[in-house]
Motif scaffolding. Structure first.
Motif, short mmCIF file in Angstrom:
data_model
loop_
_atom_site.label_atom_id
_atom_site.label_comp_id
_atom_site.label_asym_id
_atom_site.label_seq_id
_atom_site.Cartn_x
_atom_site.Cartn_y
_atom_site.Cartn_z
N MET A 106 0.83 -1.21 0.00
CA MET A 106 0.00 0.00 0.00
C MET A 106 0.86 1.26 0.00
N THR A 129 -2.05 -0.94 -3.91
CA THR A 129 -2.87 0.28 -3.83
C THR A 129 -1.91 1.45 -3.83
N ARG A 148 -6.00 2.90 -7.59
CA ARG A 148 -5.37 4.12 -7.07
C ARG A 148 -6.43 5.11 -6.61
N THR A 149 -6.07 5.82 -5.55
CA THR A 149 -6.99 6.81 -5.00
C THR A 149 -6.63 8.22 -5.45
N HIS A 311 -6.65 2.96 1.79
CA HIS A 311 -6.06 1.72 1.25
C HIS A 311 -6.19 0.59 2.26
N CYS A 370 -14.08 6.67 -3.12
CA CYS A 370 -13.38 5.39 -3.35
C CYS A 370 -14.18 4.46 -4.27
#
Lengths: 399, 287
Positions: A106, A129, A148-149, A311, A370
């Protein structure tokens, strides 16, 4: 070798085997802790963000463990430093995968690091992530092993172009080191500015240089009324100093991760005055965001801390929903708990209880809703527009 | 034409920033006969010594520069006699690799103590002085003068003092120097201290012009190495000439090619010069 196999030992072994099969699933799952890795930049250009990111995951995991863990098992977080460097990141990722046997990695931050690490992850069945923005990342053949954020750089480039126009610029120069997202960022910026009748130019510099005087001369030859700076903090500080010396009076725009408190502290106030920044915004005001504020004990956690908090929650909930702990289980279940309706949750502790009870959940986190596209990009993101005024970074708007 | 003249001036200024650490690097090579790659980290250590003296103690820049010289000099001497000398039996390559490793150790010690953040000296940033189409920064002029003074001092030290003459004698022929009563080990210690001190000053000059972070010296290591090789490893005037040439060529590159290639062009110049003159520009004694 002689094997003693008496009636008594046969009876004992059979009873043990029968008992194991008859045990409830949750008890059989007690096979030691679940190992998850963080790969954040503790040093290098991203050194301002990585330590807090790693700390966030440890604190979030501690909360989950206190509430009983995931599938009755404890989460163990192993933190490695990618040094904001692809080679070092790859070495650390191999260690996490081969030695520690993590199910997920992460928090990779620099796009160059994520690009280097990603193939090792999907080839090993480890879920990745990331908070990296380069468009190319989710276009890799990752078979669903990446989410991916961070909004991709196509979107960021367009926002920069639109913001420069909003500030009244008609001639925009993009001055940047070569990064995995330079081309896509410039292409979108150019498209946005030229659609409104403006013009653009690009100059790529070597970010290892201690002075950029000649580069600045080159960039100013086109008389830009706004300059978008595409570098990281260290080289952006050199660029801003040389622009100031060159008596540049136009608008300066930069990324939030480069134009930050570190940059403000490194420059005299009159030199940094007026620089505007934009960065993906954390979901301020939401309960998820407030939870990170409480967890870290700081007033305004940066977007990356909020992203990595999401994540660890997403990974935990996906494992719980899939009743397994492998990267493939996380891959197959992450969208089931993140989007598509269900009871809204903003933290893993609440979410895990609902998942255990068989309730469908929809995780909305500290960094945003998300929700992910098929290739792993975030679907919706807000941006935070800020400006340096009197040596402080002041919020202009979130939009 | 204006652009060419401006690039020439920029090149001379960045050349002076490279020349001081290149002098230190070359002096160490001349006496110890190995490339000390810890100089990047020593430049960083010197810059941080200067920063502490200037920002934390509030003392003026000349005192800070002196502190950089002393701090980096001590660190360099300690490194040589605490670690690198023991690797000497393995040959120059072993020492070079050892110095690379020790450089990383120093960088990480700096990082551990001061963190990763950029740090600026307590110095106002002035706008450039404009002469017609040409711009020059006051701090750059200060750095130019400082670097020239330091280079002149090094030259005077090597030419006019007995210690300097002993250093040259050891660089020339250590066995002969020993016969003449010079202690090569002591001379090597002094050379490493002075060479490292010069690198510390180089790091500080870069910091005065921009800002410092734990990688400030590491970023110029390749250019400094290139300058010293170009000038002829071990040649003091060669290091200065090499630094100016690398500085100027890198700036001219920006006019013709993308600035991203300027480091590569510096190395192409080295290849070309060394093909024509394998001992470097002024390094007839290099081997």
């Amino acid at each position: 070798m002689k094997i003693d196999f008496t009636r008594r030992s046969f009876l004992g072994t059979s009873m043990l085997a029968t008992g194991t099969v008859a045990m409830p699933g949750i008890l059989r799952a007690q096979e030691g802790p679940i190992k998850l890795g963080t790969l954040t930049p503790l040093t290098g250009s991203g050194g301002a963000y990585g330590p807090v990111m790693a700390e966030t995951v440890k604190k979030a995991a501690a909360e989950i463990n206190k509430a009983g863990g995931v599938l009755g098992r404890e989460l163990v977080i192993i933190s490695e430093d990618d040094q904001t460097n692809p080679e070092a990141g790859l070495r650390a990722a191999r260690k996490l995968i081969d030695v520690d046997k993590v199910s997920a990695i992460m928090g990779t931050w620099a796009s160059s690091v994520t690009t280097a690490v990603a193939p090792v992850c999907w080839q090993s069945g480890v879920f990745l992530t990331t908070a990296s923005g380069a468009d190319s990342i989710t276009k890799l053949p990752h078979q669903g092993f990446i989410i991916r954020t961070q909004p991709n750089t196509t979107l960021q480039g367009r926002k920069f172009g639109e913001f420069a126009l909003e500030l009244g610029a008609k001639n925009v120069a993009f001055v940047s080191p070569q990064t995995p997202f330079t081309d896509s960022q410039y292409a979108e910026l150019k498209r946005a500015v030229e659609a409104a009748g403006g013009k653009t130019s690009i100059l790529i510099y070597d970010d290892k240089k201690t002075t950029l005087r000649t580069e600045v001369d080159q960039a100013l030859r086109g008389k830009p009324d706004a300059i978008v700076m595409g570098g990281y903090t260290t080289d952006t500080a050199v660029l801003v100093r040389d622009l100031y010396r060159a008596n540049y009076k136009g608008k300066l725009l930069g990324f939030g991760y480069a134009v930050n408190k570190q940059l403000v502290d490194a420059l005299p106030p009159d030199v940094s005055e007026g620089i505007v920044t934009l960065s993906p915004s954390a979901a301020e005001g939401t309960n998820g965001y407030k939870h990170v504020v409480k967890l870290l004990g700081i007033d305004s956690p940066d977007t990356y801390s909020c992203q990595i908090y999401d994540h660890v929650n997403l990974v935990s909930l996906a494992m719980a929903a899939g009743k397994g702990t492998t990267g493939a289980v996380i891959k197959d279940n992450v969208r089931k708990i993140a989007q598509g309706g269900g009871e809204k949750v903003d933290n893993a502790v609440d979410g895990l209880k609902l998942v255990a009870a068989g309730t469908k959940i929809d995780y909305d986190g500290a960094s945003g809703p998300c929700d992910f596209t098929d290739i792993g990009d975030i679907q919706d993101a807000q941006f935070r527009y800020e400006q340096i005024k009197g040596g402080k970074i002041v919020l202009l708007k979130i939009a | 034409m204006d652009a060419v003249l401006q690039a020439l001036i920029n090149g001379i200024i960045s050349g002076t920033l490279l020349a001081v650490p290149a002098l230190g690097f070359s002096a160490i090579f001349a006496v110890l006969r190995f490339p000390n790659f810890a100089i990047g980290a020593l430049a960083t250590a010197g810059a941080y010594c200067a920063w502490v003296v200037n920002v934390s103690l509030g003392l003026p820049i000349p005192v800070a520069i002196f502190a950089a010289f002393v701090g980096a000099g001590l660190a360099g001497a300690l490194l040589e006699y605490g670690a690198l000398e023991r690797l000497g039996r393995g040959g120059a390559l072993m020492k070079a690799i050892g110095s690379l490793a020790m450089g990383m150790v120093i960088e990480n010690i700096v990082r551990f103590i001061f963190g990763n953040d950029l740090q600026a000296f307590d110095l106002p940033l002035a706008r450039d002085i404009v002469f017609g189409p040409i711009r020059v920064g006051p701090q750059q002029l200060n750095n130019l003068v400082l670097a020239l003074v330091i280079m002149a001092a090094v030259w005077a030290f090597l030419s006019l003092t007995s210690l300097g003459r002993s250093m040259r004698a050891v660089a020339d022929n250590p066995d002969l120097a020993r016969l003449k009563g010079v202690n090569p080990r002591f001379i090597a210690l002094v050379t490493v201290a002075i060479g490292s001190g010069l690198c510390g000053i180089g790091g500080t000059l870069i910091g005065l012009d921009t800002a410092i972070d734990p990688l400030v010296g590491g970023r110029v290591l390749l250019s400094v190495f290139a300058a010293a090789v170009l000038g002829g490893l071990g040649s003091i005037p060669g290091a200065v000439a090499g630094a100016f040439l690398i500085g100027i060529v890198e700036e001219f590159t920006v006019l013709a090619l993308s600035p991203a290639y300027r480091l590569a062009v510096g190395f192409i110049v080295i290849l070309v010069v060394l093909t024509v003159r394998p001992s470097g520009l002024l390094g007839s004694k290099a081997n």
